[in-house]
Write a protein that holds these residues in place. Structure first.
Motif, PDB file in Angstrom:
ATOM      1  N   GLU A 263      33.857  53.891   0.320  1.00 22.56           N
ATOM      2  CA  GLU A 263      32.883  54.307  -1.046  1.00 22.56           C
ATOM      3  C   GLU A 263      32.677  52.412  -1.752  1.00 22.56           C
ATOM      4  OE1 GLU A 263      35.045  56.914  -1.504  1.00 22.56           O
ATOM      5  OE2 GLU A 263      33.763  57.514  -0.181  1.00 22.56           O
ATOM      6  N   GLY A 264      33.996  52.505  -2.011  1.00 25.88           N
ATOM      7  CA  GLY A 264      34.103  51.448  -3.309  1.00 25.88           C
ATOM      8  C   GLY A 264      33.869  49.656  -2.483  1.00 25.88           C
ATOM      9  N   GLN A 265      34.387  49.889  -0.852  1.00 27.00           N
ATOM     10  CA  GLN A 265      34.162  48.378  -0.067  1.00 27.00           C
ATOM     11  C   GLN A 265      32.634  48.159  -0.046  1.00 27.00           C
ATOM     12  OE1 GLN A 265      36.659  49.227   3.039  1.00 27.00           O
ATOM     13  NE2 GLN A 265      38.156  49.466   1.896  1.00 27.00           N
ATOM     14  N   GLY A 266      32.366  46.898  -0.001  1.00 25.13           N
ATOM     15  CA  GLY A 266      30.761  45.929   0.540  1.00 25.13           C
ATOM     16  C   GLY A 266      30.709  46.243   1.889  1.00 25.13           C
ATOM     17  N   PRO A 267      29.917  45.959   2.301  1.00 25.40           N
ATOM     18  CA  PRO A 267      28.898  46.357   3.609  1.00 25.40           C
ATOM     19  C   PRO A 267      29.403  45.275   4.238  1.00 25.40           C
ATOM     20  CG  PRO A 267      27.804  45.181   2.194  1.00 25.40           C
ATOM     21  CD  PRO A 267      28.309  45.237   1.112  1.00 25.40           C
ATOM     22  N   PRO A 268      30.210  45.599   5.220  1.00 20.34           N
ATOM     23  CA  PRO A 268      31.241  43.968   6.632  1.00 20.34           C
ATOM     24  C   PRO A 268      30.116  43.104   6.658  1.00 20.34           C
ATOM     25  CG  PRO A 268      30.512  45.865   7.713  1.00 20.34           C
ATOM     26  CD  PRO A 268      29.632  46.164   6.637  1.00 20.34           C
ATOM     27  N   PRO A 269      30.471  42.088   6.566  1.00 25.83           N
ATOM     28  CA  PRO A 269      29.948  40.971   7.119  1.00 25.83           C
ATOM     29  C   PRO A 269      29.465  40.700   8.511  1.00 25.83           C
ATOM     30  CG  PRO A 269      32.314  40.465   7.462  1.00 25.83           C
ATOM     31  CD  PRO A 269      32.002  41.757   7.116  1.00 25.83           C
ATOM     32  N   PRO A 270      28.220  40.203   7.954  1.00 29.13           N
ATOM     33  CA  PRO A 270      27.003  40.101  10.240  1.00 29.13           C
ATOM     34  C   PRO A 270      28.007  39.720  10.617  1.00 29.13           C
ATOM     35  CG  PRO A 270      26.623  38.673   7.996  1.00 29.13           C
ATOM     36  CD  PRO A 270      27.890  38.923   7.608  1.00 29.13           C
ATOM     37  N   LEU A 271      27.641  40.166  12.283  1.00 32.18           N
ATOM     38  CA  LEU A 271      27.832  39.792  13.252  1.00 32.18           C
ATOM     39  C   LEU A 271      27.733  38.656  13.068  1.00 32.18           C
ATOM     40  CD1 LEU A 271      29.780  40.447  15.432  1.00 32.18           C
ATOM     41  CD2 LEU A 271      28.187  41.829  16.847  1.00 32.18           C
ATOM     42  N   ARG A 272      28.439  37.811  13.745  1.00 26.17           N
ATOM     43  CA  ARG A 272      28.063  36.231  14.274  1.00 26.17           C
ATOM     44  C   ARG A 272      28.825  36.554  15.892  1.00 26.17           C
ATOM     45  NH1 ARG A 272      26.530  32.219   9.146  1.00 26.17           N
ATOM     46  NH2 ARG A 272      25.536  33.392   8.637  1.00 26.17           N
ATOM     47  N   SER A 273      28.458  36.469  16.856  1.00 27.17           N
ATOM     48  CA  SER A 273      29.278  36.599  18.066  1.00 27.17           C
ATOM     49  C   SER A 273      28.770  35.108  18.608  1.00 27.17           C
ATOM     50  CB  SER A 273      29.576  37.730  18.935  1.00 27.17           C
ATOM     51  OG  SER A 273      28.215  38.333  18.969  1.00 27.17           O
ATOM     52  N   TYR A 274      27.471  34.722  18.703  1.00 29.20           N
ATOM     53  CA  TYR A 274      27.162  34.067  19.665  1.00 29.20           C
ATOM     54  C   TYR A 274      26.285  34.868  20.498  1.00 29.20           C
ATOM     55  CZ  TYR A 274      27.642  31.588  15.158  1.00 29.20           C
ATOM     56  OH  TYR A 274      27.528  30.827  14.108  1.00 29.20           O
ATOM     57  N   LEU A 275      26.656  35.523  20.929  1.00 34.51           N
ATOM     58  CA  LEU A 275      26.365  36.207  22.596  1.00 34.51           C
ATOM     59  C   LEU A 275      24.580  35.592  23.083  1.00 34.51           C
ATOM     60  CD1 LEU A 275      27.029  38.103  24.572  1.00 34.51           C
ATOM     61  CD2 LEU A 275      25.778  39.762  23.885  1.00 34.51           C
ATOM     62  N   CYS A 276      23.981  35.731  22.153  1.00 33.96           N
ATOM     63  CA  CYS A 276      22.715  34.570  23.111  1.00 33.96           C
ATOM     64  C   CYS A 276      22.294  33.241  23.586  1.00 33.96           C
ATOM     65  CB  CYS A 276      21.648  34.972  22.414  1.00 33.96           C
ATOM     66  SG  CYS A 276      20.884  36.402  21.907  1.00 33.96           S
ATOM     67  N   LEU A 277      23.715  32.439  22.661  1.00 35.29           N
ATOM     68  CA  LEU A 277      24.089  30.873  22.713  1.00 35.29           C
ATOM     69  C   LEU A 277      24.929  31.316  24.315  1.00 35.29           C
ATOM     70  CD1 LEU A 277      23.303  28.664  22.427  1.00 35.29           C
ATOM     71  CD2 LEU A 277      25.553  28.584  20.863  1.00 35.29           C
ATOM     72  N   ALA A 278      25.823  32.090  24.520  1.00 32.86           N
ATOM     73  CA  ALA A 278      26.373  31.965  25.127  1.00 32.86           C
ATOM     74  C   ALA A 278      25.773  32.729  26.856  1.00 32.86           C
ATOM     75  CB  ALA A 278      28.821  32.929  25.273  1.00 32.86           C
ATOM     76  N   MET A 279      25.387  33.627  26.817  1.00 32.54           N
ATOM     77  CA  MET A 279      24.404  33.705  28.180  1.00 32.54           C
ATOM     78  C   MET A 279      23.342  32.603  28.097  1.00 32.54           C
ATOM     79  SD  MET A 279      23.532  37.700  27.777  1.00 32.54           S
ATOM     80  CE  MET A 279      22.405  37.507  26.689  1.00 32.54           C
ATOM     81  N   PHE A 280      23.015  31.859  27.417  1.00 23.85           N
ATOM     82  CA  PHE A 280      22.033  30.825  27.693  1.00 23.85           C
ATOM     83  C   PHE A 280      23.125  29.500  27.955  1.00 23.85           C
ATOM     84  CE2 PHE A 280      20.175  26.997  26.295  1.00 23.85           C
ATOM     85  CZ  PHE A 280      19.390  26.751  27.145  1.00 23.85           C
ATOM     86  N   SER A 281      24.409  29.297  28.189  1.00 24.64           N
ATOM     87  CA  SER A 281      25.453  28.615  28.113  1.00 24.64           C
ATOM     88  C   SER A 281      25.480  29.169  29.838  1.00 24.64           C
ATOM     89  CB  SER A 281      26.247  28.367  28.031  1.00 24.64           C
ATOM     90  OG  SER A 281      27.388  29.481  27.594  1.00 24.64           O
ATOM     91  N   CYS A 282      25.461  29.858  30.291  1.00 25.13           N
ATOM     92  CA  CYS A 282      25.899  30.311  31.806  1.00 25.13           C
ATOM     93  C   CYS A 282      25.136  30.093  32.278  1.00 25.13           C
ATOM     94  CB  CYS A 282      25.800  31.847  31.807  1.00 25.13           C
ATOM     95  SG  CYS A 282      27.294  32.670  31.404  1.00 25.13           S
ATOM     96  N   PHE A 283      23.116  29.306  32.101  1.00 25.07           N
ATOM     97  CA  PHE A 283      23.207  28.540  32.956  1.00 25.07           C
ATOM     98  C   PHE A 283      22.597  27.225  33.518  1.00 25.07           C
ATOM     99  CE2 PHE A 283      19.601  32.701  31.540  1.00 25.07           C
ATOM    100  CZ  PHE A 283      20.090  32.818  32.275  1.00 25.07           C
ATOM    101  N   CYS A 284      23.954  26.810  32.534  1.00 28.25           N
ATOM    102  CA  CYS A 284      24.285  25.911  33.159  1.00 28.25           C
ATOM    103  C   CYS A 284      25.147  25.355  33.754  1.00 28.25           C
ATOM    104  CB  CYS A 284      24.840  24.722  31.287  1.00 28.25           C
ATOM    105  SG  CYS A 284      23.677  24.484  30.775  1.00 28.25           S
ATOM    106  N   PRO A 285      25.434  24.063  35.095  1.00 29.39           N
ATOM    107  CA  PRO A 285      26.126  23.978  36.218  1.00 29.39           C
ATOM    108  C   PRO A 285      27.752  23.285  35.593  1.00 29.39           C
ATOM    109  CG  PRO A 285      24.720  21.946  35.501  1.00 29.39           C
ATOM    110  CD  PRO A 285      24.068  23.318  34.644  1.00 29.39           C
ATOM    111  N   ALA A 286      27.983  23.859  34.654  1.00 26.77           N
ATOM    112  CA  ALA A 286      30.093  24.063  33.996  1.00 26.77           C
ATOM    113  C   ALA A 286      30.001  25.614  33.695  1.00 26.77           C
ATOM    114  CB  ALA A 286      29.616  23.215  32.853  1.00 26.77           C
ATOM    115  N   TYR A 287      30.512  25.840  35.261  1.00 25.86           N
ATOM    116  CA  TYR A 287      30.684  27.458  35.223  1.00 25.86           C
ATOM    117  C   TYR A 287      32.052  27.345  34.793  1.00 25.86           C
ATOM    118  CZ  TYR A 287      26.637  27.778  38.214  1.00 25.86           C
ATOM    119  OH  TYR A 287      25.344  27.247  38.921  1.00 25.86           O
TER     120      TYR A 287
END
Length: 110
Positions: A26-50
């Motif tokens: 109860e004394g601990q603060g909230p966890p840090p925000p999630l920054r996994s960059y999933l959207c950017l990684a999925m966008f990079s899948c459309f580039c031809p560097a498979y």
């Protein structure tokens, strides 16, 4: 070992010694925000560097998995790796597209 049964705040280290948590849940603060960059990684899948963009996607998914298991430092590290690899994939993909367009339009017969 009876100490771990009586007090759930005690954790055992790999060497076998026990240490106490620095506070209650109860004394601990909230966890840090999630920054996994999933959207950017999925966008990079459309580039031809498979091979590179699939590595970015795997790092991003591993980052989300680490976050949900409570490993926030590992999640931050894997998310940063996913960001770097995704940006590298996008740059490599844009270079491949630019080079193929230059080759195509300079060798075209009129």
């Amino acid at each position: 070992m009876a100490l771990t049964v009586l007090n759930p705040q005690v954790k055992n280290s790999l060497s076998g010694s026990a240490f106490f948590d620095q506070g209650s849940i109860e004394g601990q603060g909230p966890p840090p925000p999630l920054r996994s960059y999933l959207c950017l990684a999925m966008f990079s899948c459309f580039c031809p560097a498979y091979p590179v963009n699939i590595v970015a996607l795997v790092y991003s998914i591993m980052s989300r998995s680490s976050y949900y298991h409570g490993d926030y430092d590992g999640s931050r590290r894997l998310g940063r790796n996913a960001l770097y690899v995704a940006v590298a994939s996008i740059i490599i993909g844009l270079l491949i597209i630019a080079i193929s367009c230059i080759v195509h339009f300079t060798t075209m017969d009129y």
